[in-house]
Design an enzyme around this catalytic site. Structure first.
Site, PDB file in Angstrom:
ATOM      1  N   CYS A 138       0.848  -1.179   0.000  1.00  0.00           N
ATOM      2  CA  CYS A 138       0.000   0.000   0.000  1.00  0.00           C
ATOM      3  C   CYS A 138       0.888   1.235   0.000  1.00  0.00           C
ATOM      4  O   CYS A 138       1.972   1.232   0.547  1.00  0.00           O
ATOM      5  CB  CYS A 138      -0.944   0.106   1.198  1.00  0.00           C
ATOM      6  SG  CYS A 138      -1.993  -1.327   1.437  1.00  0.00           S
ATOM      7  N   ARG A 156       3.519  -0.213  -5.069  1.00  0.00           N
ATOM      8  CA  ARG A 156       3.348  -0.767  -3.730  1.00  0.00           C
ATOM      9  C   ARG A 156       2.040  -1.532  -3.573  1.00  0.00           C
ATOM     10  O   ARG A 156       1.815  -2.195  -2.553  1.00  0.00           O
ATOM     11  CB  ARG A 156       3.398   0.353  -2.692  1.00  0.00           C
ATOM     12  CG  ARG A 156       4.652   1.177  -2.730  1.00  0.00           C
ATOM     13  CD  ARG A 156       4.621   2.245  -1.663  1.00  0.00           C
ATOM     14  NE  ARG A 156       4.568   1.646  -0.341  1.00  0.00           N
ATOM     15  CZ  ARG A 156       5.632   1.250   0.335  1.00  0.00           C
ATOM     16  NH1 ARG A 156       6.827   1.401  -0.174  1.00  0.00           N
ATOM     17  NH2 ARG A 156       5.502   0.713   1.524  1.00  0.00           N
ATOM     18  N   TRP A 181      -2.985  -2.697  -1.527  1.00  0.00           N
ATOM     19  CA  TRP A 181      -2.756  -4.122  -1.797  1.00  0.00           C
ATOM     20  C   TRP A 181      -3.492  -4.838  -0.677  1.00  0.00           C
ATOM     21  O   TRP A 181      -3.088  -4.797   0.486  1.00  0.00           O
ATOM     22  CB  TRP A 181      -1.266  -4.446  -1.762  1.00  0.00           C
ATOM     23  CG  TRP A 181      -0.950  -5.840  -2.183  1.00  0.00           C
ATOM     24  CD1 TRP A 181      -0.720  -6.285  -3.441  1.00  0.00           C
ATOM     25  CD2 TRP A 181      -0.800  -6.982  -1.334  1.00  0.00           C
ATOM     26  NE1 TRP A 181      -0.444  -7.631  -3.435  1.00  0.00           N
ATOM     27  CE2 TRP A 181      -0.483  -8.085  -2.152  1.00  0.00           C
ATOM     28  CE3 TRP A 181      -0.905  -7.197   0.043  1.00  0.00           C
ATOM     29  CZ2 TRP A 181      -0.276  -9.378  -1.647  1.00  0.00           C
ATOM     30  CZ3 TRP A 181      -0.701  -8.473   0.553  1.00  0.00           C
ATOM     31  CH2 TRP A 181      -0.390  -9.538  -0.304  1.00  0.00           C
ATOM     32  N   ASN A 237      -1.219   1.945   5.857  1.00  0.00           N
ATOM     33  CA  ASN A 237      -0.423   0.899   5.202  1.00  0.00           C
ATOM     34  C   ASN A 237       0.113   0.016   6.317  1.00  0.00           C
ATOM     35  O   ASN A 237       0.747   0.512   7.243  1.00  0.00           O
ATOM     36  CB  ASN A 237       0.728   1.578   4.435  1.00  0.00           C
ATOM     37  CG  ASN A 237       1.810   0.601   4.024  1.00  0.00           C
ATOM     38  OD1 ASN A 237       1.544  -0.569   3.801  1.00  0.00           O
ATOM     39  ND2 ASN A 237       3.027   1.081   3.923  1.00  0.00           N
ATOM     40  N   GLY A 238      -0.179  -1.294   6.251  1.00  0.00           N
ATOM     41  CA  GLY A 238       0.302  -2.197   7.295  1.00  0.00           C
ATOM     42  C   GLY A 238      -0.815  -3.114   7.763  1.00  0.00           C
ATOM     43  O   GLY A 238      -1.842  -3.250   7.084  1.00  0.00           O
ATOM     44  N   GLU A 294      15.761 -17.995 -10.227  1.00  0.00           N
ATOM     45  CA  GLU A 294      15.409 -16.624 -10.596  1.00  0.00           C
ATOM     46  C   GLU A 294      14.716 -16.582 -11.964  1.00  0.00           C
ATOM     47  O   GLU A 294      13.723 -15.887 -12.147  1.00  0.00           O
ATOM     48  CB  GLU A 294      16.665 -15.738 -10.571  1.00  0.00           C
ATOM     49  CG  GLU A 294      16.448 -14.295 -10.983  1.00  0.00           C
ATOM     50  CD  GLU A 294      15.461 -13.526 -10.119  1.00  0.00           C
ATOM     51  OE1 GLU A 294      15.002 -14.032  -9.088  1.00  0.00           O
ATOM     52  OE2 GLU A 294      15.112 -12.402 -10.511  1.00  0.00           O
ATOM     53  N   LYS A 318      10.993 -15.170 -12.443  1.00  0.00           N
ATOM     54  CA  LYS A 318      10.761 -14.048 -13.363  1.00  0.00           C
ATOM     55  C   LYS A 318       9.638 -14.408 -14.329  1.00  0.00           C
ATOM     56  O   LYS A 318       8.713 -13.650 -14.556  1.00  0.00           O
ATOM     57  CB  LYS A 318      12.057 -13.783 -14.119  1.00  0.00           C
ATOM     58  CG  LYS A 318      12.595 -12.478 -14.364  1.00  0.00           C
ATOM     59  CD  LYS A 318      12.845 -11.467 -13.312  1.00  0.00           C
ATOM     60  CE  LYS A 318      12.101 -11.500 -12.042  1.00  0.00           C
ATOM     61  NZ  LYS A 318      12.662 -10.898 -10.904  1.00  0.00           N
ATOM     62  N   GLU A 335       6.088 -14.936 -12.480  1.00  0.00           N
ATOM     63  CA  GLU A 335       5.460 -13.782 -11.824  1.00  0.00           C
ATOM     64  C   GLU A 335       4.899 -12.767 -12.818  1.00  0.00           C
ATOM     65  O   GLU A 335       3.930 -12.099 -12.518  1.00  0.00           O
ATOM     66  CB  GLU A 335       6.390 -13.119 -10.798  1.00  0.00           C
ATOM     67  CG  GLU A 335       7.599 -12.404 -11.344  1.00  0.00           C
ATOM     68  CD  GLU A 335       8.482 -11.779 -10.250  1.00  0.00           C
ATOM     69  OE1 GLU A 335       7.983 -11.458  -9.168  1.00  0.00           O
ATOM     70  OE2 GLU A 335       9.686 -11.599 -10.506  1.00  0.00           O
ATOM     71  N   HIS A 338      13.565 -37.174  -8.730  1.00  0.00           N
ATOM     72  CA  HIS A 338      12.905 -37.644  -7.509  1.00  0.00           C
ATOM     73  C   HIS A 338      11.456 -37.175  -7.451  1.00  0.00           C
ATOM     74  O   HIS A 338      10.964 -36.778  -6.396  1.00  0.00           O
ATOM     75  CB  HIS A 338      13.702 -37.186  -6.279  1.00  0.00           C
ATOM     76  CG  HIS A 338      15.082 -37.753  -6.247  1.00  0.00           C
ATOM     77  ND1 HIS A 338      15.328 -39.089  -6.012  1.00  0.00           N
ATOM     78  CD2 HIS A 338      16.295 -37.191  -6.472  1.00  0.00           C
ATOM     79  CE1 HIS A 338      16.644 -39.314  -6.069  1.00  0.00           C
ATOM     80  NE2 HIS A 338      17.248 -38.176  -6.363  1.00  0.00           N
ATOM     81  N   LYS A 358       5.507  -4.516  -5.011  1.00  0.00           N
ATOM     82  CA  LYS A 358       6.968  -4.501  -4.986  1.00  0.00           C
ATOM     83  C   LYS A 358       7.530  -4.467  -3.574  1.00  0.00           C
ATOM     84  O   LYS A 358       8.496  -5.131  -3.274  1.00  0.00           O
ATOM     85  CB  LYS A 358       7.489  -3.284  -5.754  1.00  0.00           C
ATOM     86  CG  LYS A 358       8.993  -3.334  -5.878  1.00  0.00           C
ATOM     87  CD  LYS A 358       9.486  -2.574  -7.056  1.00  0.00           C
ATOM     88  CE  LYS A 358      10.957  -2.824  -7.291  1.00  0.00           C
ATOM     89  NZ  LYS A 358      11.252  -4.166  -7.828  1.00  0.00           N
TER      90      LYS A 358
END
Ligand code: G6P
Length: 608
Positions: free
Chosen positions: A2, A27, A75, A101-102, A481, A485, A488, A504, A603
């Site tokens: 947020c 955010r 968010w 925010n939180g 990574e 990438k 997402e 396995h 982010k």
């Protein structure tokens, strides 16, 4: 997550708030809203969706003209992202309006208490509790009310409050969520992050936890939770506003990918002096380094992948045992950390809640905390014993690229520094490694030239439903990574596996045509990975091999080959990650995804 903004001054607040929110949209971006004083009452406009949707709603419902206001981009944590749960929220009978925010952890008990006192709740958010609680404590003294609220709530917050009978002030506070005050002339600003105010001022106060800011258009007063006045130094921002703009690129991600030669150069060059590593920011002495018991590397997301690579590099060069933990696991598993241990904390934002908590956990057990952080003066940076800044500049795309590269290069520097202290690297080897590292920007530049080839490759695989990545050692870290990438931003299911582990269980998912990226750049592991490539090929996989340019051993099994210039094995991750980023970018683009703002993500993750 947020983003919050606030404005108090002589101009119309609404365009300034909207502009600031756009800069903070990274955010969170599932709903947004603003509240502005209009003729002594506070009017709200909020909606599900993005800032662009909020702008449309404002246009259709009539713009605000008042000069004092607050705003929020969300968010969702508590309650679906809809118009009602969007911020701002009202408290009392509309007397209080706030954004947050939180997460308020004890919101249920507070809600019950407030309901018993007659307060009515309309949303499913934890934030509404804050608004009513503020009203409950507000007796004409906003500072006193804020202090009481802060003492009663548990959890994290950055909050900004408008009070109906105080049209000339905004009161704000923070704990475990970032908040800055932008200092203007006859106007002042509030924001979760600097880019939101940079157009108007370069001078800020960076609030610490449990601090309160009381803003009027001409004054800024800061207090601690007990209402003692606090005097802080002004933080002057030195980077340019353009650094946080797209600069002609279609997407921030593309721009940030392209910035990597500069990022790597800027990160390395101040720390390689006369051909040798010199990290001035690191206060650890040779003696302390020799005595390190274990290095605990903690991080989340892509930064954790850097941690995975760092472990291989540090153990190889400096022979210090390393543990790599996801910060969200580390903090709750009561980790064994001893006073002669070092905790390396990796974070782009410097605000990730779990990473911050992991840092505190390690410090509380006596370990020294060295952080690798991008955002200057962020909470993690401030709470670390030593901070080594990655010189990536503002990174806006949710999927990290340039910060990842910079973090990786700091890991190289640290590993060499540790190896030197322990007498494990000869001067000529250190010089050779430094020389090679300084070549990385140029080679990355060359790799950026593979854009068309990678675009074509993405076109070939764009309809894939599952993509696998395999590799061993450092190649495994980069596989993780590459896979993250891709998934997402393109929403294609993807998994990364240590190449030897695939058999396995996961190999049962490989069928005719399944794309498998095989990262095979580590010479001592090449034959082994080759064996794994054959295994997937035999089950029908389409193999995309990512290899050093002089290796042709994989050629006969690969359907496509990405060749990367060769350099010292430990530096290869810095190169192999580049084509994987570009490939993911074009896959996402080809599938019509919102590259810079992928669904459900944010982010800066300031909630657990
Ligand atoms: C989010 C971002 C990732 C990032 C992770 C950790 O999930 O989308 O790109 O790697 O947070 O963030 P940090 O700021 O601590 O590096």
């Amino acid at each position: 997550m947020c983003g919050i903004v606030g404005y108090i001054g002589g101009k119309s607040a609404s365009p300034i708030l909207l502009d600031g929110l756009k800069k903070l949209e990274y955010r969170g971006y599932d709903s947004a809203g603003i509240a502005v004083f209009e003729n002594n009452s506070v009017e709200i406009c909020k909606t599900k969706g993005r800032i662009a949707d909020l702008e449309k709603k404002l246009e259709s419902e009539g713009e605000f003209s008042g000069c004092v206001g607050i705003g929020h981009t969300r968010w969702a944590t508590h309650g679906a992202p809809d118009d009602i749960n969007a911020h701002p929220h009202k408290g009392g009978n509309g007397r209080i309006t706030l954004v947050h925010n939180g997460i308020i952890e004890n919101y249920i008990e507070l809600k019950i208490m407030l309901e018993q006192k007659g307060y009515k709740f309309v949303s499913q958010t934890d934030t509404e509790v804050l608004a009513h609680l503020f009203d409950f404590f507000y007796n004409g003294d906003s500072l006193e009310a804020m202090s009481k609220v802060m003492k009663m709530v548990r959890g994290s917050y950055a909050t900004a409050v408008l009070i109906e009978d105080r049209p000339d002030e905004i009161i704000a506070a923070r704990k475990d969520s970032p908040l800055i005050v932008g200092i203007g002339e006859n106007e002042n600003f509030l924001a979760s992050d600097i880019p939101a105010v940079l157009k108007y001022t370069r001078d800020c106060y960076l609030l610490d936890d449990n601090q309160i800011a009381l803003l009027t258009k001409d004054t800024i007063k800061l207090y601690d939770i007990n209402l003692n006045e606090v005097h802080k130094d002004v933080y002057h921002v030195t980077w340019d506003v353009e650094a946080a703009e797209k600069g002609g690129y279609d997407h921030f991600m593309k721009k940030e990918i392209a910035e990597q030669p500069k990022t790597v150069r800027d990160t390395l060059s101040p720390r390689i002096k006369d051909g040798r590593v010199a990290i001035d920011e690191l206060s650890l002495t040779d003696e302390e380094i020799k005595n390190i018991g274990t290095i605990h590397i903690v991080a989340c997301g892509s930064a954790w992948h850097v941690g995975m690579a760092a472990r291989y590099i540090i153990e190889k060069l400096a022979q210090i045992p390393c543990e790599v933990d996801l910060a969200s696991e580390f903090r709750y598993r009561n980790p064994i950390v001893r006073p002669n241990d070092v905790c390396i904390v990796i974070s782009q934002s410097g605000e990730t809640a779990d990473t911050l908590a992991a840092l505190r956990e390690a410090k509380s057990k006596g370990a020294k905390a060295v952080s690798i952080v991008n955002v200057v003066a962020s909470t993690i940076a401030r709470e670390s014993d030593d901070v080594i800044y990655t010189m990536a500049g503002p990174e806006i795309a949710v999927a990290t690229t340039k910060a990842f590269s910079a973090q990786l290069n700091v890991a190289y520097l640290l590993a060499i520094r540790f190896a030197k202290a322990k007498g494990l690297i000869a001067e000529q080897d250190e010089r050779k490694l430094c020389e090679d590292m300084l070549k990385l920007p140029e080679i990355i530049e060359k790799l950026l030239g593979m854009d068309d080839f990678l675009k074509g490759l993405a076109k070939k695989y764009v309809d894939s439903e599952n993509v696998f990545f395999i590799g061993r050692g450092l190649d495994y870290a980069i596989s993780l990574e590459g896979s993250l990438k891709l998934k997402e931003i393109s929403y294609i299911h993807s998994e990364a596996y240590a190449a030897g582990e695939l058999k396995h269980g996961t190999i049962s998912l490989i069928e005719e045509g399944t794309p498998v990226f095989a990262v095979a750049t580590q010479s001592d592991l090449l034959e082994k990975t080759l064996g794994n490539i054959k295994e997937v090929k035999a089950r029908g996989a389409q193999v995309i091999a990512l290899v050093g340019e002089n290796h042709n051993a994989a050629d006969e099994f690969a359907d496509d080959i990405i060749r990367v210039p060769e350099i010292n094995d430990i530096l290869m991750p810095s190169l192999t990650v580049i084509p994987l980023q570009i490939f993911a970018y074009y896959m996402a683009l080809g599938r019509g995804c919102d590259v810079d703002k992928p669904r459900n993500l944010a982010k800066s993750v300031t909630v657990e």
